[in-house]
Scaffold this motif. Structure first.
Motif, mmCIF file in Angstrom:
data_model
loop_
_atom_site.group_PDB
_atom_site.id
_atom_site.type_symbol
_atom_site.label_atom_id
_atom_site.label_comp_id
_atom_site.label_asym_id
_atom_site.label_seq_id
_atom_site.Cartn_x
_atom_site.Cartn_y
_atom_site.Cartn_z
ATOM 1 N N ALA A 1 3.889 13.958 -0.330
ATOM 2 C CA ALA A 1 4.163 15.334 0.429
ATOM 3 C C ALA A 1 2.931 15.421 1.371
ATOM 4 C CB ALA A 1 4.330 16.484 -0.463
ATOM 5 N N LYS A 2 1.637 15.396 0.845
ATOM 6 C CA LYS A 2 0.327 15.640 1.787
ATOM 7 C C LYS A 2 0.546 14.736 3.228
ATOM 8 C CE LYS A 2 -4.482 16.525 1.771
ATOM 9 N NZ LYS A 2 -4.967 15.665 2.986
ATOM 10 N N ASN A 3 0.777 13.520 2.640
ATOM 11 C CA ASN A 3 0.828 12.299 3.896
ATOM 12 C C ASN A 3 2.090 12.692 4.705
ATOM 13 O OD1 ASN A 3 -1.193 9.737 3.840
ATOM 14 N ND2 ASN A 3 -1.132 10.781 1.631
ATOM 15 N N PHE A 4 3.075 13.042 4.310
ATOM 16 C CA PHE A 4 4.380 13.268 4.777
ATOM 17 C C PHE A 4 4.086 14.290 6.123
ATOM 18 C CE2 PHE A 4 6.913 10.686 2.727
ATOM 19 C CZ PHE A 4 8.210 10.613 3.157
ATOM 20 N N GLY A 5 3.066 15.099 5.646
ATOM 21 C CA GLY A 5 2.658 16.212 6.635
ATOM 22 C C GLY A 5 1.671 15.813 7.944
ATOM 23 N N LEU A 6 1.083 14.534 7.437
ATOM 24 C CA LEU A 6 0.254 13.923 8.454
ATOM 25 C C LEU A 6 -1.085 14.911 8.371
ATOM 26 C CD1 LEU A 6 2.622 12.794 11.286
ATOM 27 C CD2 LEU A 6 1.369 11.202 9.189
ATOM 28 N N LYS A 7 -1.846 14.613 9.458
ATOM 29 C CA LYS A 7 -3.271 15.403 9.538
ATOM 30 C C LYS A 7 -2.916 16.858 9.882
ATOM 31 C CE LYS A 7 -7.878 15.046 11.781
ATOM 32 N NZ LYS A 7 -8.538 14.287 12.590
ATOM 33 N N VAL A 8 -2.047 17.296 10.804
ATOM 34 C CA VAL A 8 -1.588 18.659 11.176
ATOM 35 C C VAL A 8 -1.291 19.438 10.051
ATOM 36 C CG1 VAL A 8 -0.404 20.066 12.891
ATOM 37 C CG2 VAL A 8 -1.600 18.034 13.700
ATOM 38 N N ASN A 9 -0.260 18.912 9.549
ATOM 39 C CA ASN A 9 0.414 19.536 8.218
ATOM 40 C C ASN A 9 0.284 19.356 6.938
ATOM 41 O OD1 ASN A 9 2.142 21.879 9.862
ATOM 42 N ND2 ASN A 9 3.058 19.957 10.682
ATOM 43 N N GLY A 10 -0.859 18.353 6.757
ATOM 44 C CA GLY A 10 -1.133 17.799 5.493
ATOM 45 C C GLY A 10 -1.296 18.724 4.378
ATOM 46 N N ASP A 11 -2.031 20.072 4.636
ATOM 47 C CA ASP A 11 -2.569 20.783 3.728
ATOM 48 C C ASP A 11 -1.522 21.874 3.553
ATOM 49 O OD1 ASP A 11 -5.054 19.892 3.628
ATOM 50 O OD2 ASP A 11 -5.820 21.201 4.814
ATOM 51 N N ALA A 12 -0.549 22.009 4.394
ATOM 52 C CA ALA A 12 0.806 22.912 4.305
ATOM 53 C C ALA A 12 1.765 22.211 3.131
ATOM 54 C CB ALA A 12 1.376 23.239 5.552
ATOM 55 N N PHE A 13 1.866 20.969 3.487
ATOM 56 C CA PHE A 13 2.613 20.104 2.762
ATOM 57 C C PHE A 13 2.383 19.892 1.210
ATOM 58 C CE2 PHE A 13 5.323 19.102 6.284
ATOM 59 C CZ PHE A 13 6.435 18.615 5.763
ATOM 60 N N LEU A 14 0.870 19.876 1.135
ATOM 61 C CA LEU A 14 0.416 19.881 -0.200
ATOM 62 C C LEU A 14 0.513 21.009 -1.070
ATOM 63 C CD1 LEU A 14 -1.129 18.090 -2.358
ATOM 64 C CD2 LEU A 14 -3.314 19.064 -1.352
ATOM 65 N N GLN A 15 0.462 22.472 -0.179
ATOM 66 C CA GLN A 15 0.605 23.576 -0.723
ATOM 67 C C GLN A 15 2.063 23.518 -1.251
ATOM 68 O OE1 GLN A 15 -0.609 26.691 1.891
ATOM 69 N NE2 GLN A 15 0.429 28.202 0.603
#
Length: 423
Positions: free
Chosen positions: A184-198
């Motif tokens: 999930a974090k990687n699907f968010g890439l650099k910009v949304n990585g933290d949001a996807f991990l959350q």
């Protein structure tokens, strides 16, 4: 002058051993320099040295100045009672042992080989360089460089997997749950990585296990937890997912994260968080035991096949819930899958194999050597100084070299730096 350099000079005996004498002119013969100690205590343990024709077995302490002995309070520490030789760059004070006799001292600057000192000064020159060895790296023996690249690659894997280990402990050693969070974090890439991990951490993975057999329930869980189902939108698909999510929310007592943590700004439409969530949902609906399948796959094409997914029909004509767009498949590209392999799959697989008692190194090397070189500012800069990368195995090695050695001036722990200094 750096104390690490003195350690290096002593360890590899880069000094003239002829007519070696203490500061009070007693002859010294070094039989064994001792074992380099990276823990607390003297710098080299169990050295064997003849001083004034007497054989001593004990420890060696190294300082830039002899007065550092007192600065570091060694005279108060029993661990230093067995020091038989004090090796210094310069002697600015006499160090006494407990019996009030002077501690034998070797002034290293009188004996260091000119070549070693010159190489050190060149490597740590005040001249502005991107990496200290950028003028010499292309002269390093190919065998040394190849072995060092492999070491760097596995150091990078080790470091990444160590960070994952904490996540594994938090998830009670559930590799499937950890894989989901990291993907999930990687699907968010650099910009949304933290949001996807959350997002992936906002509910227990057991809930996903229960709903993933139903495509709509799984999509409702992910989009709902991401906050995209909080608004009132007339679109039928949105309303269907919203109703489903309300049921899941009540049943499992879960709450969505804030929708505004996701960014759409200056992003390509295929990287919109809505599209990435749709792809993640399709992936977990298609594959019920994803981690087990990942462990079994060893070749690159196998991973490309695994991640060959189709998004829900709605998302083929949408980038968000409100506006219809031109039909496009929105598949995961090979370059995106490569990032997943490099950043998530291989480090987690490495951790899994370590936990099982043995790492199959060839699995990792063979796979990465078949993935194209990564493109980023560090790899581009290596390219400009003549260090070319043929594949992702090499780019991962060079990223580790730059970030963990060059940037920290750890030349004396680097095979390249050692090779230059030893000339």
């Amino acid at each position: 002058m750096n104390e690490d350099f003195l350690h290096y000079v002593w360890k590899y005996q880069l000094f003239s051993i002829e007519n070696l004498k203490t500061s009070i002119k007693e002859p010294i013969v070094v039989s064994k320099v001792g074992l380099h100690n990276n823990n607390a205590g003297p710098d080299f343990l169990n050295a064997q040295i003849h001083i004034n024709n007497q054989h001593w077995i004990g420890n060696v302490e190294i300082h830039l100045k002899s007065s550092d002995w007192y600065l570091h309070n060694h005279e108060m520490d029993a661990n230093y009672d067995a020091v038989i030789l004090h090796v210094v760059w310069e002697e600015d004070a006499t160090v006494f042992m407990k019996d009030n006799t002077p501690l034998p001292t070797l002034i290293l600057k009188d004996y260091v080989l000119n070549s070693a000192l010159k190489n050190y000064q060149n490597l740590f020159s005040s001249e502005q360089r991107w990496i200290p060895c950028e003028k010499e790296i292309n002269t390093i023996d190919g065998f040394i460089l190849e072995n060092w690249k492999e070491r760097l690659f596995f150091e990078r894997l080790e470091r990444k997997s160590t960070a994952m280990k904490l996540l594994l402990e938090t998830n009670k050693n559930d590799f499937e749950a950890v894989l989901f969070q990291l993907l999930a974090k990687n699907f968010g890439l650099k910009v949304n990585g933290d949001a996807f991990l959350q997002l992936s951490s906002s509910f227990d993975f057991s809930i996903l296990r229960k709903v993933r057999f139903d495509e709509n329930k799984l999509a409702a869980l992910l989009f709902g937890q991401a906050g995209f189902l909080e608004e009132s939108i007339e679109e039928v698909y949105h309303q269907k997912l919203k109703a489903e999510y309300q049921y899941l929310k009540h049943k499992y007592q879960i709450e969505p994260i804030a929708k505004n943590v996701f960014s759409f700004f200056r992003m390509r439409p295929n990287n919109f968080p809505t599209i990435r969530i749709a792809q993640l949902s399709s992936l977990y609906h298609l594959h019920q035991n994803l981690f087990s399948k990942i462990i079994e796959i060893k070749d690159l094409q196998g991973f490309y096949n695994l991640f060959s997914i189709q998004v829900n029909l709605f998302w083929k004509t949408h980038y968000n819930f409100e506006k219809e767009s031109k039909l496009s498949p929105k598949k995961l590209t090979k370059s995106f899958v490569d990032l997943l392999i490099i950043n998530t799959i291989l480090p987690l697989k490495f951790l899994y194999q370590k936990n099982r008692g043995g790492v199959q190194e060839s699995d990792f090397l063979d796979l990465l050597k078949n993935i194209k070189s990564e493109k980023n500012s560090i790899i581009t800069r290596f390219d400009t100084i003549g260090v070319k990368s043929k594949n992702s195995y090499e780019t991962q090695s060079f990223l580790e070299l730059k970030n963990n050695y060059c940037a920290k001036k750890r030349c004396l722990q680097c095979a390249i730096g050692k090779s230059i200094l030893g000339r």
